[in-house]
Design an enzyme around this catalytic site. Structure first.
Site, PDB file in Angstrom:
ATOM      1  N   SER A   1      -8.819  -4.847  -1.742  1.00  0.00           N
ATOM      2  CA  SER A   1      -9.677  -3.723  -0.992  1.00  0.00           C
ATOM      3  C   SER A   1     -11.065  -3.706  -1.465  1.00  0.00           C
ATOM      4  O   SER A   1     -11.086  -4.077  -2.516  1.00  0.00           O
ATOM      5  CB  SER A   1      -8.884  -2.222  -1.079  1.00  0.00           C
ATOM      6  OG  SER A   1     -10.108  -1.319  -0.538  1.00  0.00           O
TER       7      SER A   1
ATOM      8  N   TYR B   1      -5.484   5.836  -4.001  1.00  0.00           N
ATOM      9  CA  TYR B   1      -5.716   4.500  -3.294  1.00  0.00           C
ATOM     10  C   TYR B   1      -6.394   3.563  -4.052  1.00  0.00           C
ATOM     11  O   TYR B   1      -6.204   2.187  -4.261  1.00  0.00           O
ATOM     12  CB  TYR B   1      -6.295   4.664  -1.733  1.00  0.00           C
ATOM     13  CG  TYR B   1      -6.485   3.560  -1.101  1.00  0.00           C
ATOM     14  CD1 TYR B   1      -5.227   2.794  -0.229  1.00  0.00           C
ATOM     15  CD2 TYR B   1      -7.475   2.594  -0.889  1.00  0.00           C
ATOM     16  CE1 TYR B   1      -5.286   1.807   0.561  1.00  0.00           C
ATOM     17  CE2 TYR B   1      -7.547   1.461  -0.094  1.00  0.00           C
ATOM     18  CZ  TYR B   1      -6.500   0.932   0.681  1.00  0.00           C
ATOM     19  OH  TYR B   1      -6.595  -0.146   1.383  1.00  0.00           O
TER      20      TYR B   1
HETATM   21  P1  NAI Z   1      -1.274  -0.340   8.620  1.00  0.00           P
HETATM   22  O1  NAI Z   1      -1.241   1.162   8.352  1.00  0.00           O
HETATM   23  O2  NAI Z   1      -1.596  -0.696  10.072  1.00  0.00           O
HETATM   24  O3  NAI Z   1       0.099  -1.274   8.136  1.00  0.00           O
HETATM   25  C1  NAI Z   1       0.609  -0.854   6.959  1.00  0.00           C
HETATM   26  C2  NAI Z   1       2.123  -1.367   7.020  1.00  0.00           C
HETATM   27  O4  NAI Z   1       2.720  -1.122   5.883  1.00  0.00           O
HETATM   28  C3  NAI Z   1       2.768  -0.626   8.063  1.00  0.00           C
HETATM   29  O5  NAI Z   1       3.399  -1.556   9.057  1.00  0.00           O
HETATM   30  C4  NAI Z   1       3.788   0.196   7.391  1.00  0.00           C
HETATM   31  O6  NAI Z   1       4.991   0.461   7.995  1.00  0.00           O
HETATM   32  C5  NAI Z   1       3.986  -0.530   5.951  1.00  0.00           C
HETATM   33  N1  NAI Z   1       4.417   0.213   5.091  1.00  0.00           N
HETATM   34  C6  NAI Z   1       3.994   1.393   4.599  1.00  0.00           C
HETATM   35  N2  NAI Z   1       4.651   1.809   3.757  1.00  0.00           N
HETATM   36  C7  NAI Z   1       5.605   0.746   3.409  1.00  0.00           C
HETATM   37  C8  NAI Z   1       6.775   0.992   2.631  1.00  0.00           C
HETATM   38  N3  NAI Z   1       6.905   1.667   1.540  1.00  0.00           N
HETATM   39  N4  NAI Z   1       7.584  -0.182   2.503  1.00  0.00           N
HETATM   40  C9  NAI Z   1       7.467  -1.049   3.552  1.00  0.00           C
HETATM   41  N5  NAI Z   1       6.348  -0.986   4.332  1.00  0.00           N
HETATM   42  C10 NAI Z   1       5.425  -0.043   4.374  1.00  0.00           C
HETATM   43  O7  NAI Z   1      -2.481  -0.777   7.384  1.00  0.00           O
HETATM   44  P2  NAI Z   1      -3.364  -2.020   7.325  1.00  0.00           P
HETATM   45  O8  NAI Z   1      -4.758  -1.583   7.571  1.00  0.00           O
HETATM   46  O9  NAI Z   1      -2.734  -3.009   8.072  1.00  0.00           O
HETATM   47  O10 NAI Z   1      -2.998  -2.360   5.723  1.00  0.00           O
HETATM   48  C11 NAI Z   1      -2.500  -3.189   5.535  1.00  0.00           C
HETATM   49  C12 NAI Z   1      -2.809  -3.558   3.483  1.00  0.00           C
HETATM   50  O11 NAI Z   1      -4.138  -3.873   3.745  1.00  0.00           O
HETATM   51  C13 NAI Z   1      -2.831  -2.538   3.127  1.00  0.00           C
HETATM   52  O12 NAI Z   1      -2.253  -2.788   1.716  1.00  0.00           O
HETATM   53  C14 NAI Z   1      -4.086  -1.787   2.958  1.00  0.00           C
HETATM   54  O13 NAI Z   1      -4.243  -0.780   1.748  1.00  0.00           O
HETATM   55  C15 NAI Z   1      -4.827  -3.089   3.080  1.00  0.00           C
HETATM   56  N6  NAI Z   1      -6.308  -2.855   3.340  1.00  0.00           N
HETATM   57  C16 NAI Z   1      -6.511  -2.601   4.447  1.00  0.00           C
HETATM   58  C17 NAI Z   1      -8.088  -2.415   4.891  1.00  0.00           C
HETATM   59  C18 NAI Z   1      -8.297  -1.750   6.285  1.00  0.00           C
HETATM   60  O14 NAI Z   1      -9.508  -1.573   6.452  1.00  0.00           O
HETATM   61  N7  NAI Z   1      -7.496  -1.527   7.347  1.00  0.00           N
HETATM   62  C19 NAI Z   1      -9.115  -2.432   4.068  1.00  0.00           C
HETATM   63  C20 NAI Z   1      -8.575  -3.224   2.739  1.00  0.00           C
HETATM   64  C21 NAI Z   1      -7.161  -3.253   2.520  1.00  0.00           C
END
Ligand code: NAI
Length: 245
Positions: free
Chosen positions: A137, A150
């Site tokens: 991130s 985070y």
């Molecule tokens: P999102 O909330 O759209 O997707 C996250 C996914 O992880 C969901 O499908 C959720 O069900 C799953 N998840 C959550 N807890 C879980 C667990 N205990 N076991 C298995 N699956 C689990 O979030 P997004 O934005 O797609 O984020 C994905 C990754 O990217 C994360 O690691 C986030 O920190 C990272 N990220 C996101 C950014 C953004 O701007 N959206 C920026 C930088 C990093």
């Protein structure tokens, strides 16, 4: 150089947001993708991909070690692991139990999957092209005064990526991370909907827009491909220039 057709990939958190974008790009590139995400999270798109034989959905919580052992134990082969499962709890992260939970999912969850998948990845041999991509991130580089857990977890992802890259190079496993900037997904919905925060983010982003999951998918696939065969331990920003502005 960019051909990864026929490879087998496991994507955690692959039902939504960035993970779903990466899973679908891997499918388009001809990989078979196992999407591991929380029970009940499979979307109609994912179910369609499953019916077409391009993907398999497995319910998994990345904090459940026995569940991980069962999921990984059922795989015959693995070339690519993408650790995308992640959560953010904002103001609640000053509470110690919530702090520990965010670390457990984002950082220890990544380590659990890396450890469980190592034997299968190493079985490809020293030149077999095995690759892990972790999701870091901007908060791997900056502090986050509103999100202490985070940011600690994402700082940890950067250091874990570098450490496993060193430790597992001899097994032929490259370990890299992508560090997305501000990507429009359910995780950032609160920021997108806050006009002041959204304006601040966009005005600092030279490319002047929110990123898309497909933007992150391109860099992830590159890191998994033979084109990145001498790259390991890298934390690659995919941020529209946010970090250098
Ligand atoms: P999102 O909330 O759209 O997707 C996250 C996914 O992880 C969901 O499908 C959720 O069900 C799953 N998840 C959550 N807890 C879980 C667990 N205990 N076991 C298995 N699956 C689990 O979030 P997004 O934005 O797609 O984020 C994905 C990754 O990217 C994360 O690691 C986030 O920190 C990272 N990220 C996101 C950014 C953004 O701007 N959206 C920026 C930088 C990093």
């Amino acid at each position: 150089m960019f051909d990864i057709a026929g490879r087998h990939a496991l994507v955690t958190g692959g039902a939504n947001g960035i993970g779903a974008g990466i899973a679908s790009a891997l499918m388009e590139a001809g990989c078979h993708v196992t999407v591991a995400d929380l029970p009940g999270s499979a979307t109609p798109e994912l179910e369609a991909a499953q019916s077409a034989g391009k993907a398999s959905f497995v319910p998994l919580d990345v904090t459940d070690e026995a569940g991980i052992a069962a999921v990984v134990g059922a795989l015959n082969r693995l070339d690519i692991l993408v650790n995308c499962a992640g959560i953010i709890r904002r103001a609640e992260e000053f509470d110690l139990a919530t702090f520990a939970r965010v670390l457990d999912v984002n950082l220890t969850g990544t380590m659990r999957l890396c450890t469980a998948c190592r034997p299968l990845l190493a079985a490809n041999g020293p030149d077999g092209g095995a690759a892990i991509v972790n999701i870091a991130s901007m908060l791997s580089f900056f502090g986050g005064g509103l999100v202490p857990a985070y940011s600690a977890s994402k700082g940890g992802i950067a250091q874990l990526t570098k450490s496993l890259a060193i430790a597992w190079a001899k097994d032929g496993i490259r370990v890299n991370a992508v560090a997305p900037g501000w990507i429009a997904t359910p995780l950032t919905r609160a920021l997108q909907e806050d006009p002041e925060r959204s304006k601040a983010i966009l005005s600092r982003t030279p490319m002047g827009r929110w990123g898309k999951p497909s933007d992150v998918a391109g860099a992830t696939l590159f890191l998994c491909s033979p084109a990145a065969s001498f790259m390991t331990g890298v934390v690659l920003p995919v941020d529209g220039g946010y970090l250098v502005a």
